[in-house]
Write a protein that holds these residues in place. Structure first.
Motif, short mmCIF file in Angstrom:
data_model
loop_
_atom_site.label_atom_id
_atom_site.label_comp_id
_atom_site.label_asym_id
_atom_site.label_seq_id
_atom_site.Cartn_x
_atom_site.Cartn_y
_atom_site.Cartn_z
N LEU A 17 31.03 46.86 46.11
CA LEU A 17 32.45 47.07 46.41
C LEU A 17 32.63 47.54 47.84
O LEU A 17 33.58 47.11 48.53
N HIS A 18 31.75 48.39 48.30
CA HIS A 18 31.80 48.86 49.69
C HIS A 18 31.56 47.69 50.65
O HIS A 18 32.26 47.53 51.67
N HIS A 19 30.59 46.86 50.32
CA HIS A 19 30.29 45.70 51.17
C HIS A 19 31.47 44.74 51.24
O HIS A 19 31.82 44.25 52.33
N ASN A 20 32.08 44.46 50.11
CA ASN A 20 33.16 43.47 50.08
C ASN A 20 34.39 43.89 50.87
O ASN A 20 35.24 43.05 51.18
N ASN A 21 34.46 45.16 51.16
CA ASN A 21 35.64 45.64 51.90
C ASN A 21 35.26 46.33 53.20
O ASN A 21 36.03 47.13 53.74
N LYS A 22 34.08 46.01 53.71
CA LYS A 22 33.60 46.59 54.97
C LYS A 22 33.71 45.56 56.09
O LYS A 22 33.48 44.37 55.89
N ILE A 23 34.06 46.03 57.29
CA ILE A 23 34.18 45.14 58.45
C ILE A 23 32.81 44.59 58.83
O ILE A 23 31.84 45.34 58.94
N ARG B 7 31.08 36.06 53.23
CA ARG B 7 30.09 37.13 53.00
C ARG B 7 30.41 37.95 51.75
O ARG B 7 29.84 39.02 51.54
N LEU B 8 31.34 37.47 50.91
CA LEU B 8 31.68 38.18 49.68
C LEU B 8 30.56 38.01 48.66
O LEU B 8 30.05 36.92 48.46
#
Length: 717
Positions: free
Chosen positions: A460-466, A319-320
């Motif tokens: 950036l928020h998406h790439n590091n969100k659960i 999902r990245l």
């Protein structure tokens, strides 16, 4: 099954009754016509029409139970009188009446024998055939007879729950839903309900009553329908019960909406996208959306430039988000090309351009995938053979309007628009504004660069969100992997096969740029009306002896200053630069060049009529001068000189003419002085000595003297 006295209805509305069957033929009449004579049809034809559902069995609209006590004396008298007529003439003359060839003769004989007019005879027979071929079928004004306002007795008992009493206190039993009635329901559902008009079940029920449970009549030259008594028609509740019991939901949605709509919103969900991958880079999804916000120009914030196009590329496994593009191109291949270019970019360097500092672990993607899932929007008008053949990237196109097949990237766009809607000025708050509402477009504040910064932060928020609903594998739990896209990316690289590849960015650009054909001529490499050259072309002397051949090139339509000739199967290229002859188009985009060329053609076409008129005027003037010259020559022709003598005198004639022209063309400085009255004053030159006879003449006199002298010399010769 076809039987005598059975009633059918054609799909176009005609209702018929079978009045007799003889061998392989049936005889039928139209029950809605004023008078109807029998027509003959093959039993085979009727059966075929029934099988094809062109002909449908319906309930007899004239089948009623009529009490004698409900009839008036005049009704009984007229009925019995006509019945006696039928009894006397029908059976004995049936074969002749049924056959068209003998019918008129027998009807005329019957008219004479019964002392009735021919029209009256036809009317009695027609009423008998149309209304059931029984005694009561001959009742006058049948539709309005039978005890108006009184309840009719039913021949069969109604099954099911007893009906409630109506407002008059009467209990109406209704009818049983037979196979024929179910057939009526099915036909009406297929005809009226299952189509793009999307009419309601209530409207469908009304059309059932019109088609199958009403009588047609003319009023003011218009066909009207009178619905039967409620005791003889199915109720809406009965129809609704049958519809729900036999409903085919999938079929209804497909016919009323579309197959795509069913697949998009109503199909069963038995799988997920992650199952189709075996690690990062197996599949990337690419899609575009128009952001729900209006932005302004960076040159002048007073200028609203519309809504930006947002592209995103997402790895299905992790999902990245692996590549983005925010701009004004698209949705088209140009926008998709920019997103693919960003996919290979180092994201740390990319973010620095927008003053955003990150580390590689926050956005680690700079690779090519094995498969790209796109739709026709991104690759419209582009053939991706270069990606397939040179970079070994497979392209999978989804069906039109099937955004659900790229659900991961679609969800990302929904998140973007939700953030934009609640946080930024100029966002679209609702699709339709009421009168007096503030126009949200006037609130536009962000430039394209500022909106890009916002989207980068969302990525950036998406790439590091659960990811809440990620299908976590057992081995992931054992390795204590928190399901964020960046964690899944790194875990997949270590534990899965994956399909990640790298390639030089210039090679990718060369393979994703649009392709075209250029020709080689002495004027250079010609493309879109422009001339190019290159070091290789000059070195190999392409333009010295051009063969007129064409070559494949790639180009960037946003900057046409250079085009590129690929070689080594797309792994290298020769750079071509714009020549001086085409420098007026330097730094122009391709659309601007094409527009200018089309404008020039329009201007030429516009002035074509004027040019044609100028050409015609020129031809007329030439013809006029030639005509005058011929006239002058005709007057000056001398028959004393032979043709040979005229031709030999060309050299001397030319010398004379040259001297005359020199005198006429000579500049005479100081001969004319312009006075205040603007009148020319001729100043005489000093008189020459008497010894020089040639100088005593001036102006025109001297010129004429020379001409006479030359003429005399020619005569002496």
């Amino acid at each position: 099954m076809i039987t005598i006295n059975s009633v059918f209805k054609y799909f176009d509305g005609e209702r018929i009754r079978i009045i007799d069957i003889i061998e392989e033929y049936v005889y039928l009449v139209n029950i809605d016509a004023v008078t109807s004579m029998p027509r003959k049809e093959l039993i085979k034809t009727i059966n075929e029409e029934i099988d094809a559902e062109k002909l449908i069995a319906i309930k007899d609209p004239f089948a009623r139970i009529i009490n004698e006590s409900d009839l008036s004396k005049i009704q009984i008298y007229k009925r019995d009188e006509d019945w006696n007529f039928i009894s006397k003439y029908w059976e004995v003359n049936k074969n002749e009446i049924l056959e068209k060839n003998s019918r008129n003769n027998i009807l005329e004989k019957t008219s004479n024998s019964s002392n009735l007019s021919l029209s009256k005879v036809k009317k009695i027979f027609s009423r008998y055939w149309q209304r059931g071929m029984n005694k009561n079928s001959l009742l006058p004004d049948y539709i309005n007879s039978g005890g108006k306002g009184k309840e009719k007795k039913l021949s069969d008992n109604k099954v099911g729950r007893p009906k409630r009493a109506d407002y008059n206190g009467d209990i109406v039993q209704g009818i049983n839903i037979t196979d024929d009635i179910k057939k009526h329901f099915e036909i009406a559902i297929n005809k009226y309900y299952r189509n793009k008009n999307k009419i309601s079940l209530k409207e469908t029920y009304t059309l059932i009553l019109r088609d199958f449970y009403s009588d047609g009549y003319k009023e003011n030259n218009e066909i009207r329908h009178k619905v039967w008594d409620k005791s003889r028609i199915p109720t809406y509740d009965q129809f609704y019960y049958w519809f729900k019991k036999s409903q085919d939901i999938k079929k209804d949605i497909i016919f009323r909406e579309s197959g795509k709509e069913f697949d998009l919103k109503y199909r069963h969900l038995t799988s997920n996208s992650t199952i189709e991958t075996d690690g990062p880079g197996t599949r990337f999804q690419i899609d575009a959306t128009i952001a729900d916000i209006y932005i302004v120009s960076a040159l002048n914030r007073e200028r609203i430039i519309g809504r930006p196009i947002v592209y995103a590329i997402i790895d299905v496994f992790s999902r990245l988000i692996t590549g983005i593009y925010v701009g004004l191109e698209g949705p088209s291949w140009i926008g998709a090309m920019m997103a693919l270019d960003n996919m290979l970019s180092d994201k740390v360097e990319f973010c620095e351009k927008y003053d955003i500092q990150i580390i590689e672990q926050q956005w680690p993607a700079k690779h090519l995938p094995d498969i790209i899932i796109a739709d026709r929007g991104e690759f419209e008008g582009y053939s991706p053979e270069n990606l397939i053949n040179n970079l070994n990237i497979k392209i999978e196109n989804t069906s039109p309007y099937r955004g659900d097949l790229k659900g991961i990237v679609e969800r990302n766009f929904r998140t973007l628009n939700e953030k934009v809607k609640h946080k930024t000025p100029g966002a679209i708050q609702k699709e339709f504004r009421k009168r007096g509402d503030q126009d949200y477009r006037l609130d536009a504040t962000l430039t394209l660069e500022e909106f890009t910064k916002i989207y980068i932060n969302i990525v950036l928020h998406h790439n590091n969100k659960i990811i809440e609903k990620y299908p976590i594998e057992k081995t992931m739990i054992e390795d204590e992997v928190v399901p964020t896209p960046s964690n899944l990316w790194y875990w997949g690289i270590e534990n899965k096969k994956g399909r990640l590849k790298t390639v030089n960015k210039e090679i990718l650009r060369l393979n994703v740029l649009p392709k075209g054909k250029a020709s080689i001529s002495r004027a250079g490499i010609r493309f879109k009306g422009l001339s190019y050259s290159s070091e290789k072309a000059i070195r190999e002397q392409w333009f010295v002896k051009p063969t007129g051949r064409s070559i494949s090139i790639v180009y960037d339509p946003r900057n046409i200053n250079k085009i590129y000739i690929p070689y080594d199967n797309g792994l290298g290229y020769d750079e071509c630069y714009l020549m001086e002859a085409s420098c007026q188009y330097k730094n122009c985009i391709l659309e601007e060049i094409i527009f200018n060329q089309e404008l020039l053609l329009e201007l030429k076409a516009k002035s074509l009529r004027e040019q044609n008129q100028i050409n015609i005027d020129l031809d007329d003037e030439i013809e006029k001068i030639v005509k005058e010259a011929k006239k002058e020559k005709q007057q000056a022709i001398s028959y004393e000189q032979s043709k040979n003598k005229k031709l030999k005198g060309i050299k001397n004639n030319r010398s004379v003419e040259k001297e005359v022209n020199r005198v006429a063309e000579a500049f005479h400085l100081g001969e004319e002085i312009i006075s205040d009255k603007k009148e020319a004053i001729i100043i005489e030159l000093p008189v020459a000595s008497k010894k020089d006879e040639t100088t005593k003449f001036t102006g025109k006199a001297r010129l004429m003297e020379k001409l006479k002298k030359k003429r005399d010399e020619n005569r002496e010769k």
